[in-house]
Design a protein around this motif. Structure first.
Motif, mmCIF file in Angstrom:
data_model
loop_
_atom_site.group_PDB
_atom_site.id
_atom_site.type_symbol
_atom_site.label_atom_id
_atom_site.label_comp_id
_atom_site.label_asym_id
_atom_site.label_seq_id
_atom_site.Cartn_x
_atom_site.Cartn_y
_atom_site.Cartn_z
ATOM 1 N N VAL A 27 -4.765 17.187 0.610
ATOM 2 C CA VAL A 27 -6.181 17.040 0.966
ATOM 3 C C VAL A 27 -7.047 16.928 -0.271
ATOM 4 O O VAL A 27 -7.979 16.130 -0.338
ATOM 5 N N SER A 28 -6.704 17.667 -1.299
ATOM 6 C CA SER A 28 -7.526 17.671 -2.506
ATOM 7 C C SER A 28 -7.456 16.342 -3.242
ATOM 8 O O SER A 28 -8.230 16.083 -4.134
ATOM 9 N N ARG A 29 -6.484 15.472 -2.868
ATOM 10 C CA ARG A 29 -6.361 14.194 -3.567
ATOM 11 C C ARG A 29 -7.285 13.117 -2.989
ATOM 12 O O ARG A 29 -7.217 11.980 -3.403
ATOM 13 N N ALA A 30 -8.117 13.438 -1.986
ATOM 14 C CA ALA A 30 -8.997 12.438 -1.382
ATOM 15 C C ALA A 30 -9.927 11.861 -2.423
ATOM 16 O O ALA A 30 -10.519 12.595 -3.214
ATOM 17 N N VAL A 31 -10.033 10.518 -2.471
ATOM 18 C CA VAL A 31 -10.900 9.843 -3.440
ATOM 19 C C VAL A 31 -12.239 9.560 -2.773
ATOM 20 O O VAL A 31 -12.293 8.955 -1.709
ATOM 21 N N VAL A 32 -13.305 10.032 -3.405
ATOM 22 C CA VAL A 32 -14.641 9.802 -2.839
ATOM 23 C C VAL A 32 -15.107 8.401 -3.241
ATOM 24 O O VAL A 32 -15.085 8.039 -4.412
ATOM 25 N N LEU A 74 -5.066 7.817 3.234
ATOM 26 C CA LEU A 74 -6.039 7.426 2.205
ATOM 27 C C LEU A 74 -7.028 8.550 1.910
ATOM 28 O O LEU A 74 -7.506 8.693 0.789
ATOM 29 N N ALA A 75 -7.315 9.337 2.963
ATOM 30 C CA ALA A 75 -8.251 10.452 2.769
ATOM 31 C C ALA A 75 -7.569 11.661 2.139
ATOM 32 O O ALA A 75 -8.170 12.716 1.994
ATOM 33 N N GLY A 76 -6.274 11.511 1.807
ATOM 34 C CA GLY A 76 -5.584 12.562 1.072
ATOM 35 C C GLY A 76 -4.721 13.484 1.896
ATOM 36 O O GLY A 76 -4.202 14.480 1.391
ATOM 37 N N ALA A 77 -4.515 13.168 3.169
ATOM 38 C CA ALA A 77 -3.700 14.051 4.010
ATOM 39 C C ALA A 77 -2.217 13.902 3.686
ATOM 40 O O ALA A 77 -1.774 12.870 3.166
ATOM 41 N N ASP A 78 -1.482 14.937 4.000
ATOM 42 C CA ASP A 78 -0.025 14.912 3.854
ATOM 43 C C ASP A 78 0.550 13.872 4.831
ATOM 44 O O ASP A 78 0.268 13.939 6.036
ATOM 45 N N PRO A 79 1.340 12.887 4.347
ATOM 46 C CA PRO A 79 1.867 11.846 5.255
ATOM 47 C C PRO A 79 2.644 12.411 6.434
ATOM 48 O O PRO A 79 2.588 11.844 7.537
ATOM 49 N N ASP A 136 -17.768 1.034 -5.262
ATOM 50 C CA ASP A 136 -16.424 0.775 -4.700
ATOM 51 C C ASP A 136 -16.524 -0.158 -3.497
ATOM 52 O O ASP A 136 -15.705 -1.071 -3.328
ATOM 53 N N LEU A 137 -17.540 0.068 -2.664
ATOM 54 C CA LEU A 137 -17.715 -0.777 -1.480
ATOM 55 C C LEU A 137 -18.079 -2.207 -1.885
ATOM 56 O O LEU A 137 -17.597 -3.178 -1.291
#
Lengths: 275, 223
Positions: A10-15, A220-225, A20-21
């Motif tokens: 979860v902590s790997r989520a890229v803001v 992509l939001a950083g969740a565990d696959p 970026d858009l």
């Protein structure tokens, strides 16, 4: 995988920033250039679609921020009602043949099947408290309705076409002594089957041909696959249950509407829509 | 006894406009009655209304003094076998088409293979049993529909132009089958819509001309 590992993901989520858009929109520009070079004439439609995507999704994000506030029950109810109305309207609009009151029947089916499945998933499977927690309920309901309306539209289209085109055969069955159920069960079965085809196809190839949007989004939001896969399994089962319930209910309600208690088919009520 | 009492037909399901003056007549067991009249006057609509496939504007139909509701609509229709003018067959073999009514809960009897063979032989179609029904000619399809209705052993039969797609020889075959079936089946009554006045005169003991029931305002063209 232990919970600590899941938290680490979860902590790997890229803001994402506005820059970026803007960078991502360059991909649409490439598609536009291809259209321009090949003279496909799609540039304007592509631009309009891209603008709509940005506006609609940013607006949705803003609205959901409000809806996810704990005190906005009325707003939640309003959004659910709008979602149900829009889905039932869209589900029926895709059918080539209709009869008066069809949208209302679709609304009943979508409301029953979507609410039942959502409550089971949020309240029992995921165990959210309260079960209508907007952060869970809205996305799940959206997925159910998106698939449910596709199921309904295929089911309705198939059933009404079949009842209209096979009126002679159905009335022959009735004339030979069939009950309305005996005369209608073939078209009913085929229509429910038709409505279920997309979700059955998706379930057969999920994870092999394509990674579903929700699972991709979670990753992509950083969740565990592994956790994302579990969520996706729940979602697939939820959609399958809701779609089948929705198609069966819709087919039965149409049957009750078009076959009266004198075991007659009222095919005259079915109108072909010319657009 | 099949009774039609003050029946007013509707021009179409969504219309309150009557098609004819109110009609009353009785079809007795062992009787053959012909319905004649100009094209578009409502002969087919009358048969479909008697069979309960469409509602009348007013009046009623009774079978042995019982309403279809009392008998149960599917059972009523099984006892009043309708054979439409345009033959309706499924895309299966002739045999499967003939056996189709057996899957309905209102049919309480079964057919023996020899009955099916004998009936097909009577209309010169005994070699067609296992052929695809949709590959038959219009006349053959019409005869198959007649055989299917007879196998269901109705009390009365409603035949809509049973000879319209047939040549002279086939008309004789169908007429013989109907005569033989009426002789072998005591009590069977037949109501026939036909344009073939000669056939009506030969086969029927009574002719009802729907021209007598036309509304004053009605404009119909003679066939």
């Amino acid at each position: 995988m232990p919970d600590t590992a899941a938290t680490e993901f979860v902590s790997r989520a890229v803001v994402l920033s506005g820059w970026d858009l803007a960078l991502a929109s360059g991909l649409v520009v490439i598609a536009g250039l291809v259209s321009l070079v090949l003279r496909l004439g799609l540039e304007k439609r592509l631009l309009l679609a891209a603008v709509r995507t940005v506006v609609q999704l940013l607006l949705l994000g803003l609205i959901l921020r409000f809806v996810f506030e704990p005190s906005s029950h009325w707003l939640l109810a309003l959004i659910v009602a709008v979602m149900l109305l829009a889905a039932s309207h869209a589900g029926v609009q895709r059918s080539e043949r209709r009869f008066p009151g069809l949208t209302f029947l679709a609304l009943i089916c979508l409301t029953i099947s979507a609410m039942f499945t959502t409550v089971v998933v949020t309240g029992l499977v995921i165990g959210v408290d309260p079960w209508y927690e907007p952060r869970y309920m809205i996305p799940l309901l959206g997925m159910i309705l998106g698939n449910g309306l596709t199921g309904i539209s295929l089911c309705v289209d198939s059933l009404l076409a079949s009842l209209h085109d096979s009126t002679g055969h159905i009335e022959m069955d009735l004339a030979m002594g069939a009950t309305r159920w005996e005369a209608a069960r073939g078209p009913l079965r085929d229509a429910v089957r038709r409505g279920m085809i997309p979700i059955l196809n998706s379930m057969s190839v999920v994870g092999i041909v394509a990674i579903p949007g929700m699972m991709t989004g979670q990753i992509l939001a950083g969740a565990d696959p592994a956790q994302a896969a579990k969520y996706q399994i729940v979602v697939m089962f939820m959609i399958a249950a809701a779609t089948s319930l929705c198609c069966i209910l819709m087919a039965l309600l149409i049957y009750r509407r078009l076959f009266n208690n004198r075991h007659q088919l009222r095919a005259g009520s079915i109108r072909k829509i010319t657009s | 006894m099949l009774s039609v009492d003050q029946l007013t037909l509707s021009a179409n399901p969504n219309s309150q406009q009557p098609l004819l003056e109110p009609l009353s007549f009785t079809l007795n067991p062992d009787q053959a009655v012909a319905l004649v009249g100009p094209s578009g006057c409502g002969k087919t609509t009358l048969l479909r209304t008697i069979a309960g496939l469409i509602d009348p504007l007013s009046g009623c139909v009774t079978l042995h003094n019982q309403s279809p509701k009392e008998i149960g609509w599917p059972s009523f229709r099984q006892k009043v076998g309708l054979v439409p003018q345009r033959p309706v067959l499924w895309d299966t073999t002739v045999c499967e088409n003939l056996l189709r009514p057996l899957s309905f809960s209102s049919i309480k009897h079964t057919y023996l293979p020899k009955d099916v063979q004998a009936m097909l032989a009577a209309v010169d179609l005994e070699d067609k049993l296992n052929e695809p029904a949709t590959q038959l000619s219009e006349g053959e399809r019409q005869r198959i529909c007649l055989v299917r209705a007879l196998l269901a052993k109705p009390d009365f039969m409603l035949l809509d132009e049973p000879t319209s797609a047939l040549d002279e020889a086939s008309i004789q075959t169908v007429e013989s089958l109907l005569n033989k079936h009426m002789a072998d089946t005591p009590g069977l009554g037949v109501l026939i819509v036909t344009h073939d006045r000669a056939f009506a005169d030969r086969f029927c003991s009574r002719i009802i001309d729907l021209s007598d029931y036309l509304l004053q305002s009605q404009a119909v063209t003679d066939a």
